[in-house]
Design a protein around this motif. Structure first.
Motif, PDB file in Angstrom:
ATOM      1  N   LEU A  56      11.075 -28.704   2.313  1.00 26.39           N
ATOM      2  CA  LEU A  56      11.896 -29.102   3.455  1.00 26.39           C
ATOM      3  C   LEU A  56      11.445 -28.308   4.672  1.00 26.39           C
ATOM      4  N   GLN A  57      11.178 -29.005   5.783  1.00 31.93           N
ATOM      5  CA  GLN A  57      10.888 -28.353   7.057  1.00 31.93           C
ATOM      6  C   GLN A  57      12.134 -28.366   7.928  1.00 31.93           C
ATOM      7  N   ASP A  58      12.149 -27.490   8.946  1.00 35.43           N
ATOM      8  CA  ASP A  58      13.278 -27.424   9.877  1.00 35.43           C
ATOM      9  C   ASP A  58      13.390 -28.757  10.617  1.00 35.43           C
ATOM     10  N   PRO A  59      14.481 -29.517  10.440  1.00 33.77           N
ATOM     11  CA  PRO A  59      14.569 -30.855  11.043  1.00 33.77           C
ATOM     12  C   PRO A  59      15.130 -30.853  12.464  1.00 33.77           C
ATOM     13  N   ARG A  60      15.664 -29.719  12.953  1.00 31.76           N
ATOM     14  CA  ARG A  60      16.396 -29.739  14.208  1.00 31.76           C
ATOM     15  C   ARG A  60      15.554 -30.148  15.422  1.00 31.76           C
ATOM     16  N   PRO A  61      14.333 -29.644  15.598  1.00 34.02           N
ATOM     17  CA  PRO A  61      13.559 -30.106  16.756  1.00 34.02           C
ATOM     18  C   PRO A  61      13.279 -31.617  16.708  1.00 34.02           C
ATOM     19  N   PHE A  62      13.073 -32.131  15.534  1.00 34.48           N
ATOM     20  CA  PHE A  62      12.770 -33.554  15.403  1.00 34.48           C
ATOM     21  C   PHE A  62      14.015 -34.414  15.574  1.00 34.48           C
ATOM     22  N   GLN A  63      15.182 -33.876  15.175  1.00 26.09           N
ATOM     23  CA  GLN A  63      16.427 -34.589  15.432  1.00 26.09           C
ATOM     24  C   GLN A  63      16.689 -34.665  16.928  1.00 26.09           C
ATOM     25  N   ALA A  64      16.383 -33.571  17.650  1.00 24.40           N
ATOM     26  CA  ALA A  64      16.557 -33.572  19.107  1.00 24.40           C
ATOM     27  C   ALA A  64      15.620 -34.591  19.763  1.00 24.40           C
ATOM     28  N   LEU A  66      14.504 -37.288  18.385  1.00 29.45           N
ATOM     29  CA  LEU A  66      15.026 -38.616  18.070  1.00 29.45           C
ATOM     30  C   LEU A  66      16.193 -38.970  18.983  1.00 29.45           C
ATOM     31  N   ASP A  67      17.078 -38.024  19.213  1.00 26.26           N
ATOM     32  CA  ASP A  67      18.222 -38.285  20.094  1.00 26.26           C
ATOM     33  C   ASP A  67      17.746 -38.600  21.511  1.00 26.26           C
ATOM     34  N   ALA A  68      16.749 -37.848  21.975  1.00 25.30           N
ATOM     35  CA  ALA A  68      16.226 -38.104  23.319  1.00 25.30           C
ATOM     36  C   ALA A  68      15.569 -39.488  23.395  1.00 25.30           C
ATOM     37  N   ALA A  69      14.848 -39.863  22.347  1.00 21.46           N
ATOM     38  CA  ALA A  69      14.207 -41.177  22.333  1.00 21.46           C
ATOM     39  C   ALA A  69      15.244 -42.297  22.313  1.00 21.46           C
ATOM     40  N   LYS A  70      16.330 -42.087  21.582  1.00 20.43           N
ATOM     41  CA  LYS A  70      17.394 -43.097  21.552  1.00 20.43           C
ATOM     42  C   LYS A  70      18.048 -43.226  22.928  1.00 20.43           C
ATOM     43  N   GLY A  71      18.226 -42.089  23.631  1.00 18.28           N
ATOM     44  CA  GLY A  71      18.786 -42.142  24.975  1.00 18.28           C
ATOM     45  C   GLY A  71      17.881 -42.885  25.937  1.00 18.28           C
ATOM     46  N   ALA A  72      16.565 -42.615  25.842  1.00 20.44           N
ATOM     47  CA  ALA A  72      15.621 -43.326  26.707  1.00 20.44           C
ATOM     48  C   ALA A  72      15.623 -44.819  26.413  1.00 20.44           C
ATOM     49  N   LEU A  73      15.764 -45.180  25.149  1.00 22.60           N
ATOM     50  CA  LEU A  73      15.839 -46.597  24.789  1.00 22.60           C
ATOM     51  C   LEU A  73      17.072 -47.246  25.386  1.00 22.60           C
ATOM     52  N   ALA A  74      18.201 -46.548  25.311  1.00 26.16           N
ATOM     53  CA  ALA A  74      19.433 -47.103  25.881  1.00 26.16           C
ATOM     54  C   ALA A  74      19.286 -47.322  27.386  1.00 26.16           C
ATOM     55  N   ALA A  75      18.637 -46.384  28.089  1.00 21.43           N
ATOM     56  CA  ALA A  75      18.437 -46.522  29.526  1.00 21.43           C
ATOM     57  C   ALA A  75      17.541 -47.723  29.844  1.00 21.43           C
ATOM     58  N   GLN A  76      16.489 -47.903  29.074  1.00 17.86           N
ATOM     59  CA  GLN A  76      15.590 -49.033  29.312  1.00 17.86           C
ATOM     60  C   GLN A  76      16.266 -50.357  28.989  1.00 17.86           C
ATOM     61  N   GLN A  77      17.118 -50.378  27.978  1.00 21.88           N
ATOM     62  CA  GLN A  77      17.846 -51.602  27.654  1.00 21.88           C
ATOM     63  C   GLN A  77      18.820 -51.965  28.775  1.00 21.88           C
ATOM     64  N   ALA A  78      19.462 -50.943  29.366  1.00 27.28           N
ATOM     65  CA  ALA A  78      20.366 -51.207  30.488  1.00 27.28           C
ATOM     66  C   ALA A  78      19.600 -51.761  31.689  1.00 27.28           C
ATOM     67  N   ARG A  79      18.437 -51.192  31.959  1.00 25.40           N
ATOM     68  CA  ARG A  79      17.607 -51.685  33.058  1.00 25.40           C
ATOM     69  C   ARG A  79      17.169 -53.119  32.810  1.00 25.40           C
ATOM     70  N   TRP A  80      16.828 -53.408  31.547  1.00 30.17           N
ATOM     71  CA  TRP A  80      16.393 -54.771  31.209  1.00 30.17           C
ATOM     72  C   TRP A  80      17.531 -55.780  31.434  1.00 30.17           C
ATOM     73  N   GLU A  81      18.747 -55.403  31.038  1.00 31.22           N
ATOM     74  CA  GLU A  81      19.894 -56.288  31.232  1.00 31.22           C
ATOM     75  C   GLU A  81      20.110 -56.569  32.715  1.00 31.22           C
ATOM     76  N   THR A  82      19.944 -55.527  33.540  1.00 30.49           N
ATOM     77  CA  THR A  82      20.113 -55.713  34.988  1.00 30.49           C
ATOM     78  C   THR A  82      19.071 -56.676  35.541  1.00 30.49           C
ATOM     79  N   THR A  83      17.799 -56.496  35.120  1.00 31.68           N
ATOM     80  CA  THR A  83      16.740 -57.381  35.630  1.00 31.68           C
ATOM     81  C   THR A  83      16.929 -58.813  35.143  1.00 31.68           C
ATOM     82  N   ALA A 123       9.427 -48.101  20.219  1.00 30.42           N
ATOM     83  CA  ALA A 123       8.339 -47.467  19.459  1.00 30.42           C
ATOM     84  C   ALA A 123       8.504 -45.954  19.438  1.00 30.42           C
ATOM     85  N   ASP A 124       8.959 -45.375  20.565  1.00 32.47           N
ATOM     86  CA  ASP A 124       9.192 -43.930  20.610  1.00 32.47           C
ATOM     87  C   ASP A 124      10.300 -43.525  19.635  1.00 32.47           C
ATOM     88  N   VAL A 125      11.338 -44.354  19.538  1.00 26.99           N
ATOM     89  CA  VAL A 125      12.424 -44.065  18.598  1.00 26.99           C
ATOM     90  C   VAL A 125      11.908 -44.118  17.162  1.00 26.99           C
TER      91      VAL A 125
END
Length: 323
Positions: A56-64, A66-83, A123-125
């Motif tokens: 087992l490796q330390d998962p915390r940096p990779f969880q962070a 993943l969370d950042a990638a999910k946030g970026a995805l949500a922002a891009q999805q919101a932008r797409w809905e607006t366009t 893809a980043d997520v």
């Protein structure tokens, strides 16, 4: 004197060779992402099941990440809905010539660009999720584990990502070799009819262990090398045997016995009955008058404690063994 009466009979031939056991499949267990090693889960040297967690490796940096990638995805999805909504408003106005064609093209371009950004963010997520999953290191096969090359607390990177090995031992391979002279001798015996090989070269393979005991399982030859080894002049063969209890381990030296060849109508006499003189081998034959006569013979190979007699004796003749 002690004598025997020779009679030709079909005799099974057992050929023996020195061999060594080899893992049928060996995999390296490696870290696929850089990070600190938290824990070694498995017991070194134990049998491992396929899919069993080993490190087992330390998962915390990779969880962070993943969370950042999910946030970026949500922002891009919101932008797409607006366009998409903006494009839906622009299209009817452009059809009424209330807006220029350029305004329509800009709206279409913005919507396509936003859609592409969403794909990139997805893809980043996925990559971040993979990296997080890689912190749990499992074995892809069942086998016997080796010792850990990296200990808990160490930072694992490209330079030291080899963690251990797992060797599949059931089934297990046994490698052994024939010399060029042995192969030519067998070929000559087969062509002359002195030896018959099993159909499709389907030899039964048995092993004798270092303590002289015979291994309970038998196997078959499953591989023959295409070429002779240039440095040793030998021809590599490999047998596969079941090893359900992991009794055999890779690297053991064993005695390999091949069963399946038959010498038809073979004439066999004990080794002590065959003598050698200046003109070659001979035996002592007792004639009808109970007198001993010298009989030159052509001998073949040894079989256990007997000689194969290729020529010189006929069925029913009496041969002196000793005395």
């Amino acid at each position: 004197v002690t004598v025997i009466t020779v009679e030709p009979k079909d005799t099974q031939i057992v050929s023996q060779f020195d061999g060594q056991t080899v893992s049928s499949r060996q995999v390296t267990i490696m870290a696929r992402v850089d990070g600190f090693l938290d824990k070694r889960v498995y017991t070194e040297g134990s049998m491992i099941k396929a899919g069993e967690v080993m490190f087992l490796q330390d998962p915390r940096p990779f969880q962070a990440q993943l969370d950042a990638a999910k946030g970026a995805l949500a922002a891009q999805q919101a932008r797409w809905e607006t366009t998409k909504k903006n494009l839906a408003r622009v299209k009817p106005l452009a059809a009424l010539n209330a807006l220029s064609a350029k305004d329509l093209d800009d709206a279409i371009g913005s919507e396509l660009s936003a859609a592409a950004s969403v794909q990139t963010a997805r893809a980043d997520v996925e990559q971040a999720q993979l990296n997080l999953n890689y912190t749990t290191i499992t074995s892809p096969l069942a086998g016997r584990s080796s010792y850990a090359r990296v200990q808990e607390g160490a930072y694992v990177s490209f330079s030291n990502n080899l963690l251990t090995y797992v060797d599949q031992v059931d089934p297990i391979y046994v490698n052994f070799s024939l010399s060029e002279n042995q192969l030519l001798e067998v070929s000559g015996l087969v062509k002359s009819g002195i030896l018959q090989q099993p159909k499709d070269m389907d030899y039964e393979v048995n092993l004798e262990l270092a303590d002289g005991k015979e291994y309970a399982q038998s196997g078959r030859i499953t591989f023959a090398d295409a070429d002779f080894n240039k440095s040793t002049g030998t021809y590599l063969l490999r047998a596969t045997l079941p090893n359900p209890d992991a009794e055999l381990r890779p690297g053991q030296f064993v005695r390999v016995s091949l069963r399946g060849s038959v010498a038809p109508n073979a004439m066999l006499v004990p080794q002590q009955a065959v003598l050698q003189g200046a003109k070659g081998h001979f035996v002592m034959v007792v004639d009808k008058d109970s007198k001993a006569q010298v009989r030159p013979v052509e001998v073949g190979s040894w079989y256990k404690d007997q000689w194969f007699i290729r020529s010189g004796l006929a069925a029913g003749e009496v041969v002196v063994v000793d005395g």
